[in-house]
Design a protein around this motif. Structure first.
Motif, PDB file in Angstrom:
ATOM      1  N   VAL A 128       0.747  -1.159  -0.016  1.00 31.79           N
ATOM      2  CA  VAL A 128       0.128  -0.258   0.174  1.00 31.79           C
ATOM      3  C   VAL A 128       0.813   1.296  -0.060  1.00 31.79           C
ATOM      4  CG1 VAL A 128      -1.684   1.429   1.112  1.00 31.79           C
ATOM      5  CG2 VAL A 128      -2.080  -1.296   1.043  1.00 31.79           C
ATOM      6  N   GLU A 129       2.068   1.249   0.755  1.00 39.30           N
ATOM      7  CA  GLU A 129       2.802   2.352   0.916  1.00 39.30           C
ATOM      8  C   GLU A 129       3.350   2.572  -0.442  1.00 39.30           C
ATOM      9  OE1 GLU A 129       6.502   4.618   1.310  1.00 39.30           O
ATOM     10  OE2 GLU A 129       6.460   2.349   1.236  1.00 39.30           O
ATOM     11  N   GLN A 130       4.098   1.581  -1.159  1.00 35.54           N
ATOM     12  CA  GLN A 130       4.751   1.746  -2.376  1.00 35.54           C
ATOM     13  C   GLN A 130       3.598   2.029  -3.533  1.00 35.54           C
ATOM     14  OE1 GLN A 130       6.012  -2.304  -2.477  1.00 35.54           O
ATOM     15  NE2 GLN A 130       8.036  -1.745  -2.112  1.00 35.54           N
ATOM     16  N   THR A 131       2.582   1.879  -3.117  1.00 35.65           N
ATOM     17  CA  THR A 131       1.531   2.359  -4.508  1.00 35.65           C
ATOM     18  C   THR A 131       1.110   3.709  -4.032  1.00 35.65           C
ATOM     19  OG1 THR A 131       0.333   0.153  -4.307  1.00 35.65           O
ATOM     20  CG2 THR A 131      -0.924   1.933  -5.173  1.00 35.65           C
ATOM     21  N   VAL A 132       0.940   4.229  -2.834  1.00 37.44           N
ATOM     22  CA  VAL A 132       0.990   5.542  -2.696  1.00 37.44           C
ATOM     23  C   VAL A 132       2.063   6.661  -3.361  1.00 37.44           C
ATOM     24  CG1 VAL A 132       0.952   7.448  -0.884  1.00 37.44           C
ATOM     25  CG2 VAL A 132      -0.571   5.288  -0.701  1.00 37.44           C
ATOM     26  N   ARG A 133       3.270   5.836  -2.915  1.00 40.05           N
ATOM     27  CA  ARG A 133       4.527   6.576  -3.811  1.00 40.05           C
ATOM     28  C   ARG A 133       4.450   6.402  -5.207  1.00 40.05           C
ATOM     29  NH1 ARG A 133       9.712   4.192  -1.979  1.00 40.05           N
ATOM     30  NH2 ARG A 133       8.506   2.346  -1.252  1.00 40.05           N
ATOM     31  N   LEU A 134       3.970   5.555  -5.860  1.00 42.01           N
ATOM     32  CA  LEU A 134       3.775   5.370  -7.275  1.00 42.01           C
ATOM     33  C   LEU A 134       2.801   6.295  -7.674  1.00 42.01           C
ATOM     34  CD1 LEU A 134       4.346   3.894 -10.007  1.00 42.01           C
ATOM     35  CD2 LEU A 134       2.614   2.219  -9.322  1.00 42.01           C
ATOM     36  N   ASP A 135       1.517   6.332  -7.027  1.00 44.07           N
ATOM     37  CA  ASP A 135       0.425   7.382  -7.503  1.00 44.07           C
ATOM     38  C   ASP A 135       1.221   8.808  -7.547  1.00 44.07           C
ATOM     39  OD1 ASP A 135      -1.217   5.487  -7.696  1.00 44.07           O
ATOM     40  OD2 ASP A 135      -2.308   5.917  -5.673  1.00 44.07           O
ATOM     41  N   ARG A 136       2.059   9.148  -6.501  1.00 43.50           N
ATOM     42  CA  ARG A 136       2.536  10.589  -6.519  1.00 43.50           C
ATOM     43  C   ARG A 136       3.442  10.551  -7.874  1.00 43.50           C
ATOM     44  NH1 ARG A 136       3.151  10.102  -0.573  1.00 43.50           N
ATOM     45  NH2 ARG A 136       5.306   9.239  -1.104  1.00 43.50           N
ATOM     46  N   ALA A 137       4.218   9.375  -8.147  1.00 38.52           N
ATOM     47  CA  ALA A 137       5.251   9.396  -9.302  1.00 38.52           C
ATOM     48  C   ALA A 137       4.371   9.797 -10.469  1.00 38.52           C
ATOM     49  CB  ALA A 137       6.029   8.449  -9.072  1.00 38.52           C
ATOM     50  N   LEU A 138       3.287   8.973 -10.671  1.00 37.62           N
ATOM     51  CA  LEU A 138       2.658   9.187 -11.744  1.00 37.62           C
ATOM     52  C   LEU A 138       1.877  10.449 -12.157  1.00 37.62           C
ATOM     53  CD1 LEU A 138       0.694   5.607 -11.714  1.00 37.62           C
ATOM     54  CD2 LEU A 138       2.808   6.395 -13.120  1.00 37.62           C
ATOM     55  N   ASN A 139       1.620  11.180 -11.125  1.00 39.20           N
ATOM     56  CA  ASN A 139       0.953  12.532 -11.256  1.00 39.20           C
ATOM     57  C   ASN A 139       2.338  13.344 -11.753  1.00 39.20           C
ATOM     58  OD1 ASN A 139      -1.544  12.132 -10.268  1.00 39.20           O
ATOM     59  ND2 ASN A 139      -1.055  12.248  -8.188  1.00 39.20           N
ATOM     60  N   VAL A 140       3.236  13.331 -11.077  1.00 38.03           N
ATOM     61  CA  VAL A 140       4.474  14.066 -11.679  1.00 38.03           C
ATOM     62  C   VAL A 140       4.847  13.681 -13.249  1.00 38.03           C
ATOM     63  CG1 VAL A 140       7.007  14.293 -11.502  1.00 38.03           C
ATOM     64  CG2 VAL A 140       5.758  14.334  -9.479  1.00 38.03           C
ATOM     65  N   LEU A 141       4.656  12.612 -13.773  1.00 36.54           N
ATOM     66  CA  LEU A 141       4.948  12.277 -15.038  1.00 36.54           C
ATOM     67  C   LEU A 141       3.621  12.701 -15.853  1.00 36.54           C
ATOM     68  CD1 LEU A 141       5.944   8.517 -14.702  1.00 36.54           C
ATOM     69  CD2 LEU A 141       7.548  10.549 -14.977  1.00 36.54           C
ATOM     70  N   ALA A 142       2.224  12.720 -15.336  1.00 39.01           N
ATOM     71  CA  ALA A 142       1.348  13.183 -16.129  1.00 39.01           C
ATOM     72  C   ALA A 142       1.349  14.794 -16.359  1.00 39.01           C
ATOM     73  CB  ALA A 142       0.045  12.733 -15.523  1.00 39.01           C
ATOM     74  N   ALA A 143       1.939  15.273 -15.295  1.00 33.71           N
ATOM     75  CA  ALA A 143       2.038  16.838 -15.357  1.00 33.71           C
ATOM     76  C   ALA A 143       3.247  17.124 -16.411  1.00 33.71           C
ATOM     77  CB  ALA A 143       2.752  17.287 -14.011  1.00 33.71           C
ATOM     78  N   ASP A 144       4.297  16.571 -16.739  1.00 35.52           N
ATOM     79  CA  ASP A 144       5.178  16.978 -17.784  1.00 35.52           C
ATOM     80  C   ASP A 144       6.115  15.845 -18.258  1.00 35.52           C
ATOM     81  OD1 ASP A 144       6.285  18.389 -19.720  1.00 35.52           O
ATOM     82  OD2 ASP A 144       7.427  19.870 -18.244  1.00 35.52           O
ATOM     83  N   PRO A 145       5.757  14.739 -19.052  1.00 35.20           N
ATOM     84  CA  PRO A 145       6.394  13.803 -19.347  1.00 35.20           C
ATOM     85  C   PRO A 145       7.323  13.964 -20.095  1.00 35.20           C
ATOM     86  CG  PRO A 145       4.230  13.532 -20.499  1.00 35.20           C
ATOM     87  CD  PRO A 145       4.189  14.828 -19.546  1.00 35.20           C
ATOM     88  N   ALA A 146       7.541  15.058 -20.915  1.00 37.20           N
ATOM     89  CA  ALA A 146       8.765  15.613 -21.781  1.00 37.20           C
ATOM     90  C   ALA A 146       9.960  16.100 -20.961  1.00 37.20           C
ATOM     91  CB  ALA A 146       8.468  16.517 -22.573  1.00 37.20           C
ATOM     92  N   ASP A 147       9.711  16.437 -19.571  1.00 35.24           N
ATOM     93  CA  ASP A 147      10.716  16.645 -18.769  1.00 35.24           C
ATOM     94  C   ASP A 147      11.548  15.769 -17.944  1.00 35.24           C
ATOM     95  OD1 ASP A 147      12.103  19.066 -17.641  1.00 35.24           O
ATOM     96  OD2 ASP A 147      11.110  18.780 -15.676  1.00 35.24           O
ATOM     97  N   VAL A 148      11.232  14.464 -18.383  1.00 35.75           N
ATOM     98  CA  VAL A 148      11.771  13.144 -17.890  1.00 35.75           C
ATOM     99  C   VAL A 148      12.951  12.969 -18.708  1.00 35.75           C
ATOM    100  CG1 VAL A 148      11.439  11.053 -16.977  1.00 35.75           C
ATOM    101  CG2 VAL A 148       9.638  12.547 -16.552  1.00 35.75           C
TER     102      VAL A 148
END
Length: 86
Positions: free
Chosen positions: A28-48
């Protein structure tokens, strides 16, 4: 302000095998961190940064989460190919 593709809408995120199986094995804790990471990616995937072995792939690592993905040409879909969590 984050940039989004398609007129301000965030991209759709799709998991392919084995990434889908990797997500199902997260705590569950890892899934919460994954959700945060996916939000960052969705905001600007070209910046990765590009993945070391394939420039079409992007490699995002933060807070013990690693996501390897690529975006469709218009950036409307992010296709996740690998997920790792510590």
């Amino acid at each position: 302000m984050p940039r989004h593709s398609r007129g301000g809408r965030p991209p759709r995120i799709v998991f392919v095998e084995p990434a889908e199986t990797q997500v199902l094995a997260l705590t569950v804790e890892q899934t919460v961190r994954l959700d945060r990471a996916l939000n960052v990616l969705a905001a600007d995937p070209a910046d990765v940064k590009p993945h070391a072995t394939a420039t079409a792939l992007r490699d995002y690592q933060h807070d013990g989460i690693r996501v390897i993905f690529y975006a469709t040409a218009l950036g409307s879909i992010l296709i996740v190919t690998y997920v790792e969590a510590d």
